[in-house]
Design a protein around this motif. Structure first.
Motif: not given
Length: 518
Positions: A409, A439, A445, A448-449, A470-471, A473, A494-495
């Motif tokens: 992240g 990630q 939670e 950062e992405a 996942g997180k 971007e 989440g993406a």
């Protein structure tokens, strides 16, 4: 009686077999070998992170004035920074990063490793000639250290090589004679240290030459990445058309027994003096790691495909890698020993995969040398970044095979145009691959992405499938209003996929619970 003798024989045999070998590396040179980091020591966090735990250490540093370095070793101890009484500033040279890197990689796990350091706070190489102060002090330090060796514990004491970082103060004949005086030093040590251990490695000229710094060099900060690098521009003392740096570099390249540790891409200290010649504590860790890789390579160890400190060489050169071999099926690693300057792609360079493990910089840059035919091929090894690190690929990129990109992240993989092109030509992103972008573990939670940025690319030849999970971007930049074909992009829960006004080919984006921004 027979049983007792058998037991005694077994006990003696076991004692001899269990005794280990002690490999001693000698470290000497002037102020950067000493580690005159003055007002720019390594941070407590770095000292803890790179702290050697097992390497034995004996130091007897000395100066141009007698008595300025009290507190020489009286017994073997742990590698640690020293504080000379005359200025109250920590001194930490290459020994710290050297010992840590050897321990981390376990290259000499069949023996115990030690460093005997006797470094001077200045002076030209005449001090290391037969009867010079530096030579006499180094030999005496070895004699004292070896007197403290537990001979019942070690079956053999071997001097495994010399680590030499000297040259900034050379002037007059000491400049053109740098190479011959260094070879003379090795020969003298091989002869004079024989009473204390095996000197065959010294006789075979096993040594690592550190690149001497230039004077009045100023650090450079990249405004885009925040990378701080040492200036390659500075003053070298030139005599008879020669500099110490070039003489010693030529010597190292002429003999397979010698290693070479570059330094000039690394930041100088920013407080303590204005000479622009001394390296910071963080740089000293990198210099020590480079010494370690070269020492291990010379000992025949497999050092893997780690980017070398040879900032002047493109990735297609064998000397751009610590083991001096082009990567084959190995994942290529950037770590604390690697070049701080951008790595250059000239022609086609194939990397099985990329790991940014523990570099001395926040952002690793791989960019085109300038030709439109330059291309970086990334294979099934994929991409993995350590926490807080970024990777910029500023060249044409080809993806191949099923691969995972593991990004922490807040970190990013960016594919964007090279700054060396006359015009901002778009990057060609091509190939056939199945890319899973996730990630890195530990992202909660509130984290950062993890980011993938494709900036001004021409993906027309791309036949890929991307899975964002996942997180994560992914963002497209510089392609507003243009039709793009990224292959098939699966955006999981989440993406996020940011198209920024680009127009993907119909059906190429598959939203599986994530977010797609037009």
């Amino acid at each position: 009686m027979i049983r007792f003798l058998s037991f005694l024989f077994f006990l003696c045999f076991f004692s001899v077999c269990s005794a280990k070998e002690l490999k001693i590396f000698l470290l000497t040179g002037q102020s950067n070998s000493l580690g005159a980091v003055k007002g720019s020591p390594a941070s407590p966090e770095l000292l803890k992170k790179y702290e050697p735990k097992e390497t034995l250490y004996w130091h007897e540093n000395f100066g141009q004035r007698e008595g300025v370095f009290p507190g020489a070793s009286t017994s073997w101890e742990q590698v640690r920074p020293a504080m000379p009484r005359y200025n109250g500033n920590l001194c930490m040279g290459p020994e710290y990063g050297f010992a840590f890197t050897l321990e981390k990689n376990g290259w000499f796990k069949d023996a115990d490793v030690a460093v005997v350091k006797a470094s001077r706070d200045g002076g030209d190489n005449s001090h290391w000639q037969k009867n010079g102060q530096a030579y006499r002090t180094l030999v005496q330090a070895v004699k004292n250290a070896c007197a403290g060796v537990d001979r019942s514990k070690y079956s053999k004491v071997e001097f495994a090589g010399l680590l030499y970082l000297q040259g900034e103060s050379n002037a007059g004949t000491s400049v053109p004679e740098s190479a011959s005086r260094f070879l003379e030093l090795l020969g003298n040590l091989a002869a004079d240290l024989k009473p204390y251990g095996d000197t065959s490695a010294l006789a075979a000229q096993k040594a690592v030459l550190g690149e001497n710094a230039n004077w009045a060099g100023k650090n450079e900060s990249d405004p885009e990445t925040g990378n701080l690098t040492g200036s390659l521009e500075g003053r070298d003392t030139e005599v008879q058309g020669k500099t110490t740096r070039q003489v010693m570099k030529d010597l190292a390249e002429s003999r397979p027994s010698l290693g070479y540790a570059p330094t000039r891409d690394l930041p100088k200290l920013t407080a303590g003096d204005q000479m622009g010649v001394h390296y910071s504590g963080q740089s000293q860790i990198s210099i020590g790691a480079r010494f370690a890789y070269e020492a291990a390579r010379m000992a025949g160890k497999d050092t893997g495909s780690v980017r070398s400190g040879r900032y002047d060489l493109p990735l297609g050169s064998p000397d751009a890698w610590m083991n001096r071999k082009m990567p084959g099926k190995n994942v290529c690693v950037w770590n604390v020993a690697s070049s701080v300057k951008p790595s250059l792609v000239s022609g086609v360079v194939k990397l099985f995969g990329i790991r940014v493990e523990d570099p001395a910089v926040k952002t690793v840059i791989v960019r085109s040398k300038g030709s439109s035919g330059d291309r970086l091929v990334i294979g099934p090894g994929g991409i993995r970044l350590a926490e807080g690190k970024n990777l910029q690929l500023r060249t044409n990129v080809q993806l191949a095979g099923r691969q995972s990109w593991n990004i922490p992240g807040g970190s990013a993989v960016e594919i964007k145009p090279s700054p060396v092109q006359e015009k901002a030509m778009p990057v060609r992103l091509s190939g056939q691959a199945e890319v899973h972008v996730t990630q890195a573990e530990g992202g909660g939670e509130t984290a950062e992405a993890a980011r993938v940025v494709l900036e001004q690319v021409l993906p027309s030849a791309l036949k890929c499938s991307w899975t964002l999970s996942g997180k994560v971007e992914m963002t497209l930049k510089g392609m507003e209003g243009k039709a793009v074909n990224l292959g098939k992009v699966f955006v999981k829960q989440g993406a996020v996929l940011n198209l920024n006004g680009s127009r993907p080919v119909a059906g190429s984006v598959v939203n599986q619970g994530g977010t797609v921004n037009p």
